[in-house]
Write a protein that holds these residues in place. Sequence first.
Motif, short mmCIF file in Angstrom:
data_model
loop_
_atom_site.label_atom_id
_atom_site.label_comp_id
_atom_site.label_asym_id
_atom_site.label_seq_id
_atom_site.Cartn_x
_atom_site.Cartn_y
_atom_site.Cartn_z
N ASN A 117 54.99 38.01 58.77
CA ASN A 117 54.12 39.10 58.34
C ASN A 117 53.54 39.79 59.59
O ASN A 117 52.89 39.14 60.41
CB ASN A 117 53.01 38.50 57.47
CG ASN A 117 52.00 39.54 57.04
OD1 ASN A 117 51.35 40.16 57.88
ND2 ASN A 117 51.87 39.72 55.75
N LEU A 118 53.80 41.09 59.70
CA LEU A 118 53.41 41.79 60.92
C LEU A 118 51.89 41.74 61.13
O LEU A 118 51.43 41.55 62.26
CB LEU A 118 53.88 43.25 60.88
CG LEU A 118 53.52 44.09 62.10
CD1 LEU A 118 54.06 43.48 63.39
CD2 LEU A 118 54.03 45.53 61.95
N ASP A 119 51.11 41.90 60.06
CA ASP A 119 49.64 41.85 60.21
C ASP A 119 49.20 40.52 60.81
O ASP A 119 48.35 40.48 61.70
CB ASP A 119 48.95 42.02 58.85
CG ASP A 119 49.03 43.46 58.37
OD1 ASP A 119 49.15 44.35 59.22
OD2 ASP A 119 48.98 43.68 57.14
N GLU A 120 49.83 39.45 60.31
CA GLU A 120 49.45 38.12 60.84
C GLU A 120 49.84 37.98 62.31
O GLU A 120 49.10 37.39 63.10
CB GLU A 120 50.10 37.01 60.02
CG GLU A 120 49.37 36.75 58.72
CD GLU A 120 50.14 35.82 57.78
OE1 GLU A 120 50.94 34.99 58.28
OE2 GLU A 120 49.94 35.96 56.55
N LEU A 121 50.97 38.53 62.68
CA LEU A 121 51.38 38.45 64.09
C LEU A 121 50.42 39.25 64.96
O LEU A 121 50.01 38.80 66.04
CB LEU A 121 52.82 38.95 64.28
CG LEU A 121 53.91 38.13 63.57
CD1 LEU A 121 55.29 38.60 64.01
CD2 LEU A 121 53.74 36.64 63.83
N MET A 122 50.01 40.41 64.47
CA MET A 122 49.09 41.24 65.27
C MET A 122 47.75 40.54 65.45
O MET A 122 47.10 40.72 66.47
CB MET A 122 48.91 42.63 64.61
CG MET A 122 50.17 43.48 64.71
SD MET A 122 49.93 45.24 64.35
CE MET A 122 49.31 45.20 62.71
N GLU A 123 47.39 39.75 64.47
CA GLU A 123 46.12 39.00 64.56
C GLU A 123 46.14 37.98 65.70
O GLU A 123 45.09 37.53 66.17
CB GLU A 123 45.84 38.25 63.25
CG GLU A 123 45.23 39.11 62.16
CD GLU A 123 43.91 39.71 62.59
OE1 GLU A 123 43.02 38.95 63.03
OE2 GLU A 123 43.77 40.95 62.51
N GLN A 124 47.32 37.59 66.12
CA GLN A 124 47.43 36.58 67.18
C GLN A 124 47.03 37.10 68.55
O GLN A 124 46.72 36.34 69.45
CB GLN A 124 48.89 36.08 67.27
CG GLN A 124 49.36 35.33 66.04
CD GLN A 124 48.51 34.11 65.80
OE1 GLN A 124 48.23 33.34 66.71
NE2 GLN A 124 48.07 33.95 64.56
N GLU A 125 47.09 38.41 68.71
CA GLU A 125 46.87 38.98 70.05
C GLU A 125 45.40 38.85 70.46
O GLU A 125 44.50 39.19 69.70
CB GLU A 125 47.30 40.45 70.06
CG GLU A 125 47.10 41.10 71.42
CD GLU A 125 47.66 42.51 71.50
OE1 GLU A 125 48.32 42.97 70.54
OE2 GLU A 125 47.42 43.15 72.54
#
Length: 838
Positions: A117-125
Amino acid sequence: MQPAANLNHAAVQVEDDRTGLTPETLKRAFLDNLFYIQGKFPRLATQHDYYMALAYTVRDRLLQRWISTAAAYTEQGSRTVAYLSAEFLMGPQLGHNLVNLGIYDIVQQAVADLGLNLDELMEQEAEPGLGNGGLGRLAACYLDSMATLEVPSLGYGIRYEFGIFRQDIRNGQQVEVTDKWLRLGNPWELPRPEWAVDVKLGGHTEAYTDRSGRYRVRWIPYQVIKGVPYDMPIAGYRTNTCNTLRLWSAQAPEAFDFEIFNSGDYLGAVQDKLSSENLSKVLYPNDNISQGKRLRLAQQIFFVSCSLQDMLRILARQGLALSQFSQKFVIQLNDTHPAVTVAELMRLLMDEHGLSWDAAWDITQRSIAYTNHTLMPEALEKWPVDMFGQLLPRHLEIIYEINHRFLEQVRARFPDDSDRLRRLSLIDESGERYVRMAHLACVGSFSINGVAALHTELLKQDVLKDFYELYPEKFNSKTNGVTPRRFMVLSNPRQTEMLNRTIGDTWVSRLDELKRLEAKAEDPSFQHDWHMIKQANKGDLANYMAKQNGLVINPESLFDVQVKRIHEYKRQHLNVLHIITLYHRLKASPNLEVPPRTFIFGGKAAPGYHVAKLMIRLVNGVAEVINHDPAMRDRLKVVFLRNFNVRLAQRIYPAADLSEQISMAGKEASGTGNMKFALNGAVTIGTLDGANVEIRDEVGAENFFLFGLTAPEVYALKAQGYNPWDYYQGDPELKQALDSILVGTFSRGDGEVFKPLIDSLLNWDPYLLLADYQDYVACQERVGQAFCDRTHWTRMSILNVARMGLFSSDRSIQDYCRDVWRTPAVPIELTDHAQLGE
Ligand code: OAK
């Protein structure tokens, strides 16, 4: 964690995996990076590994543009903006780069195909929070616009190891936690150790005569520090341009270590290394306050010297002469933090490159432009002369000489005006002697600008009046702007989709085109869709608040939002006085007809700013009482959202109904949050301060809730002798609000907690809260009534967006290019990087 099943079967291949944009190529590249850069396979990979793999995949796609851009600038010797700033509040990079490359949707699909899920990946930054607030965020918006407008530019700053602290709230109070943003690695930077430079500090100077008999000065430093550049790519929106943000990291120079190693003092050498690295260790967490610390001055000369040496290297590399410096570069000083540029450029040109004073001064003055960002006296930087001379002995000599020549000119223009000389001098001699950095910037620059029309006028009439009388031609105004890529397209996809559907998608780089929405403002079906989008955004924020604050928030309530740094002049406590008043009214008259409201606050206080920290505590104290009062259920809620940063800002603006811009008139230089809210359909309640004035002119007085004293009224009231006590005695509701704080209603009965805050308001009230209170509360009543008429409110919301085109940072940058920088655009053609060596 269970790996996404479809990741296990994907084959790793190398083809055009670093540039290709088809879903298949993107997926292959992503897995390739997961294996070969993160060294993980799906069963072991964490969400963060997936984020890194995706970030490298996106970075690869930036690199072709980045290299082509660098090649074009080098080949063409393009005139370049060097934007010098102690702060760049960049915010998360992944999503923003996806938007600017135009690959957001395709990448979202590609990662979804892999079960992610792209949103979840972006949250990692971890977000690069290398700034405090408005000034640092403006620098980031300007980099985005320069790249979008194909303006050759280099951002220069400091690669702080710790950015702005993370804010925790415990027992209603701010607790600071260090921001270790580099802990898991930063995929958005490339170190360039080959371009490291040395910076000298301390020591003394010696005069000598060179071989041609000229008087020269040599500086024998006490300490040398190495600056290593780390480059971040800055991609334009749907252009091939990819500019650079070059951030300097401090290290101990090896040669220096060696000497001490040889003398056998190993621990001493390690100690020195540590102290050198301290220079870029931490961002000073003050907004609009200067603390006057030695380390801060060292940070300033560090990044300024590194950046100027880098420009001189580029100049030489391109085969240009020193005399062409000001043709190749225009240096924009983001406030006075880099103002020592004036003395350092002089020193480099004279002492290191052998130029005469006159030749060096000519280049310096032609190359530098200065932006002022504040009217707050406590933010105006001045350094004790002793401290300055100990750290920068050569610069102090140069500043004395600049001052001497400058005051000669003033004397010639204004004979027998010793007061004026005293006021204009680069050295404040009224008590302890100080170097005045704004004066240095004014004398050394060809352009001086404020950041909104009112701000520039106040600079001319007040803070920089003497300089305006001396150099009227240098002054100009450049109203701030914000990037619609981050603060509309990325943060508000629902509104973006609706805009695209209605007026096409060209508004993203030509924000004026939002005007075409006006035709839709009365259209009931458009209004309905517009309202539904705001509701959906509010629903998202309500879910976030439920998670963060454990509160049930009604998305139908009026979201009344004030998010920004906590500062007395921004008057978050005026907002609180209104909340308490409303609370008292509702307690006294339970049938009062007011729409349900959710008051949302967010923002950090400087760790040493006690009153600001008390303001946070007050918001939380009021929240505790109101949110637990059963009589207030479904009527009032108060929320303080912890750790306001760029990522959180992007969640909040799209969900706001009302934007609070309530600083005392004459104090907020511009404000940029005001623009981000309005571009997301919030209506503003505000004073005639900063850019509010221009926003109101644009959106129309009928679509803006104005209250409060004007700047001239503020001065008049203060001149006539302001007594807050009169307002306290004269207004029972105000008295009741203040008394309730004082007796401990919002501090569990402890009457001491908020005493300093209330005492200051009753005895001094430097920001005139009490004078503006009544008008503010009355204005808030009109807001409440307007909100109850949904059609009317929605129309205001639409018109706010439609008429905000002026406040794109693209417009600001075009103004700078036209009036100050004179930098033509340089379109970039993508080059096959294999050919570039030829
Ligand atoms: C911070 C430190 C020193 C001087 C100024 C600042 C600062 O952040 N100023 C802010 O700059 C913004 C961008 O121009 C303005 O919008 C704000 O009004 C101003 O407070």
